[in-house]
Scaffold this active site. Structure first.
Site: not given
Ligand code: KIV
Length: 294
Positions: A58-59, A97, A127, A129, A196
């Site tokens: 989600d970056s 994510d 994924k 969090e 992280e």
């Molecule tokens: O959103 C993301 O890119 C991440 C990672 C870099 C671990 O969660």
């Protein structure tokens, strides 16, 4: 009967990653390589270069969509980008994510959202969090045959609660909590956990203790694998990258130079050349058309 790993085609699967950790519990060899991707060409390049895990992080919100944080990213945006990455990924394990809000209400709604990533976008895992507080959720997702990657330490979706993007686990109490979080992620059935921005020593201790692989980002070299945001390693971000992100190329400079050269060529009539133009065949030379104004 001998079992051929990955069915013999090199495809990375969840059992492969667990097997790697089982075969190498001290993480000395066979490190797991992970990077983020958000589009088809990047996914293809990463996959063909041999990355084990591609995460549609989600970056996306920050490095591709230009937001200040990851909080506004929606499920539909993540699905759209995961589909594109799916089309470019053959060998790597594809993890999507789950964005903020998609698993923070009730478990049934979270499960529905996770199922969408698998059914509509072809993700092979999701994924989420959070540590102890995600126990029930991760257990429910794994029960529904969705492999889950956990994420503890600095969890960017908690930026408002944490008061910024800071290294986690620095006090004895915080370190204890982080260890409990990582244990909870493993106990709930996750197949891997991202650590992280945590001190190297703490990440090493968690890596020794867990049976599932740890994937570090700003967590030192002792984790079972490493992940970085692809834009950081390529030099394609506009803000100061974090200390742990090593830049392997300056793609921003390459793009800027190419675009400047193109603009110059167009302005000087240096592009396109005759060789870059189509030509009418001799027999069908364009007839001169006379328009008569009425
Ligand atoms: O959103 C993301 O890119 C991440 C990672 C870099 C671990 O969660």
């Amino acid at each position: 009967m001998s079992v051929v790993p990955n069915g013999g085609n090199g495809k990375i699967t969840v059992p492969d990653l667990l097997q790697r950790k089982a075969a190498d519990p001290n993480s000395k060899t066979q490190k797991i390589t992970c990077l983020t991707a958000y589009d088809y060409p990047t996914a293809r390049l990463l996959d063909e270069a041999g990355v084990d895990v591609i995460l549609v992080g989600d970056s996306l919100g920050m490095v591709v969509l230009g937001h200040e944080s990851t909080l506004s990213v929606t499920v539909d945006e993540m699905l759209h980008h995961t589909r594109a990455v799916r089309r470019g990924t053959r060998r790597a394990l594809l993890v999507a994510d789950m964005p903020y809000g998609s698993y923070h209400t009730d478990t049934a709604e979270s499960l529905r959202n996770a199922v969408r990533f698998v059914k509509e976008a072809g993700a092979e895992a999701v994924k989420v969090e959070g540590g102890e507080r995600r126990l029930e959720l991760i257990a429910r997702l794994t029960e529904a045959e969705i492999p889950v990657m956990g994420h503890v330490g600095l969890t960017p979706q908690s930026v408002n609660a944490l008061g910024g993007y800071r290294v986690q686990g620095k006090t004895p109490d915080a370190a204890e909590q982080l260890i409990r979080d990582a244990r909870a992620v493993e106990a709930s059935g996750a197949f891997a956990v991202v650590l992280e921005a945590v001190p190297r020593e703490l990440a090493a201790q968690i890596t020794r203790e867990l049976r599932i692989p740890t994937i570090g980002i700003g967590a030192g070299p002792d984790c079972d694998g490493q992940i970085l945001v692809v834009h950081d390693i390529l030099g394609l971000t506009f803000s100061q990258p974090p200390k742990f992100a090593r830049q392997y190329a300056n793609v921003a400079e390459i793009i800027s130079n190419a675009v400047r050269e193109y603009c110059e060529d167009v302005r000087n009539s240096g592009f396109p050349s005759d060789a870059e133009s189509y030509h009418a065949p001799q027999a069908t030379k364009v007839r001169k058309t006379v328009f008569i104004a009425s």
